[in-house]
Design an enzyme around this catalytic site. Structure first.
Site, PDB file in Angstrom:
ATOM      1  N   ARG A  39     -43.864 -38.085  49.762  1.00 43.10           N
ATOM      2  CA  ARG A  39     -44.411 -39.287  49.129  1.00 43.10           C
ATOM      3  C   ARG A  39     -45.749 -38.946  48.467  1.00 43.10           C
ATOM      4  O   ARG A  39     -46.767 -38.779  49.143  1.00 43.10           O
ATOM      5  CB  ARG A  39     -44.615 -40.387  50.166  1.00 43.10           C
ATOM      6  N   ASP A 320     -50.669 -49.447  58.992  1.00 43.26           N
ATOM      7  CA  ASP A 320     -51.060 -48.564  57.907  1.00 43.26           C
ATOM      8  C   ASP A 320     -51.773 -49.371  56.829  1.00 43.26           C
ATOM      9  O   ASP A 320     -52.168 -50.511  57.058  1.00 43.26           O
ATOM     10  CB  ASP A 320     -49.849 -47.816  57.355  1.00 43.26           C
TER      11      ASP A 320
END
Length: 413
Positions: A39, A320
């Site tokens: 990612r 997150d």
């Protein structure tokens, strides 16, 4: 970031064995290893340690370029390929930019176009209106689309934060079954399968609760219910935040999806309109407990990020940037529109800052020596009063973790 690239280089070559004290870690050889998907950072982030013509390089291109250049050929030689997970897109034009980068990279090293595969996270409200176009722009490289639930909620609040009709209740009330989230999931599955690409489910954020069996059993039942909902809706796969949950997700998908995918489930019964995607009829209330949870999550994540940690376990959930963004956006929204809590308290600037100070003092007192909760609170205070609103928390905090030295030309590196 360079250490991360070194780890990826080693992982591709299956040379990530290491030892800490008496514990030794190595890759298993008795089963197929998971496929590595990288990612890169979103288009909104820069990499200030590398400049081109005096300007910071795109974090997206930095991450992609380094990984692709050093590993693409090795991956193909091993029977895999350069696979990417593309976040934060809001437009098909950003997908087109990724496609151009993919073609440039493949041409540069002499690799056939189409070798790269990318899965796009549909985690913004704007991208939900352009799913067909995003798949089209990446048509030679697309693996499919993925539901990004927490960022999607954040994006929806962010884009409509000035509109009182878009005020949401406590975060815990905003589940995947509320109208606007349910519509988004159904449309994503229908769109992907119509176009012949995979529709991935969202993340289960739970982590095991080792010291409380009853609480752990309840949490794991929640994971099972979530994954069962996904596979029955037509998703082709899913993901989890903690490795211990992988077996739960796999068991449910293997039982209810004996085929490699569910592309044959076309969801022709679905007819989602723009109004469905914007249906904010979400039952629930704003509570002081919900406010405090948002403050704790925002502070906890920001404090960890300033220390260089990208995710942090809070109340047995892996929090997150996305969940921190939901937290601060809800706080901003509640103050901005003067919401009254279930307890009858009006949420205004003074109330928000008082609770912020209380939460900060409590976390700082419990935290290790030298913690950054005070600094995190300084940044957070400007984001929860219905006034200033940074585009992203990570860009707001970036300079706190960035130390730039004297530049060296690339020819001397």
């Amino acid at each position: 970031m360079i250490n991360g690239q070194v780890n990826l280089y080693d992982a591709v070559r299956r040379q990530v064995d290491f030892k800490i004290g008496q514990k030794e870690y190595k890759l298993r050889t008795d089963k197929t290893l998971p496929t590595l998907i990288v990612r890169p950072r979103g288009w909104h982030l820069d990499e200030k340690h590398v400049t081109v013509d005096g300007e910071a390089i795109s974090g997206s291109l930095f991450d992609f370029g380094l990984y692709f250049f050093h590993n693409a050929r090795e991956l193909v030689k091993r029977g895999h390929g350069p696979y990417f997970y593309l976040p934060k897109m809001e437009s098909h034009l950003e997908a087109r930019l990724w496609n151009d980068a993919f073609n440039l990279g493949q041409d540069y090293i002499g690799m056939p176009r189409g070798t790269i595969r990318g899965t796009v996270l549909i985690e913004t409200i704007l991208a939900a209106f352009e799913m067909d176009e995003i798949i089209y722009e990446l048509r030679d490289h697309s693996s499919g689309l993925n539901c990004g639930r927490w960022d999607y909620i954040f994006s929806t609040i962010k884009k409509f934060r000035q509109n009182s009709n878009f005020v949401l209740p406590d975060r815990a009330c905003v589940t995947m079954t509320v109208p606007f989230m349910d519509a988004y999931v159904k449309l994503l599955i229908q769109t992907c399968h119509k176009r012949g690409v995979h529709a991935m489910g969202g993340m289960a954020a739970q982590i095991p609760i080792k010291d409380d069996k009853a609480a752990n059993d309840k949490a794991m039942e929640g994971v099972k219910a979530d994954k069962l909902r996904e596979v029955k809706a037509g998703h082709d796969g899913t993901w989890v935040a903690h490795p211990a949950l992988a077996a739960i997700a796999s068991d449910i998908f293997n039982k209810h999806m004996p085929t490699p995918n569910q592309l044959f489930i076309r969801r022709e019964d679905v007819n989602i309109t723009a109004n469905d995607l914007l249906n904010m009829n979400v039952p629930g209330q704003v509570t002081e407990e919900g406010i405090r949870k948002n403050l704790n999550i925002g502070l906890g994540y920001m404090e960890a990020w300033i220390r260089g940690v990208g995710c942090v376990p809070i109340n047995y959930l892996m929090e997150d940037a996305a969940t921190a963004e939901v937290s601060r956006s809800q706080l901003w929204q509640w103050v901005r529109h003067g919401i009254t809590t279930a307890e009858g308290k009006k949420v205004d600037k003074q109330y928000a800052l008082r609770l912020l100070k209380e939460c900060t003092d409590e976390l700082a007192a419990k935290g290790p020596k030298g913690n950054k909760f005070g600094l995190a609170a300084q940044y957070f205070a400007g984001q929860v009063t219905g006034e200033d609103y940074a585009d992203f928390l990570t860009t707001l905090l970036y300079d706190e973790i960035t130390a730039q030295g004297s530049p060296s030309p690339a020819s001397k590196l």
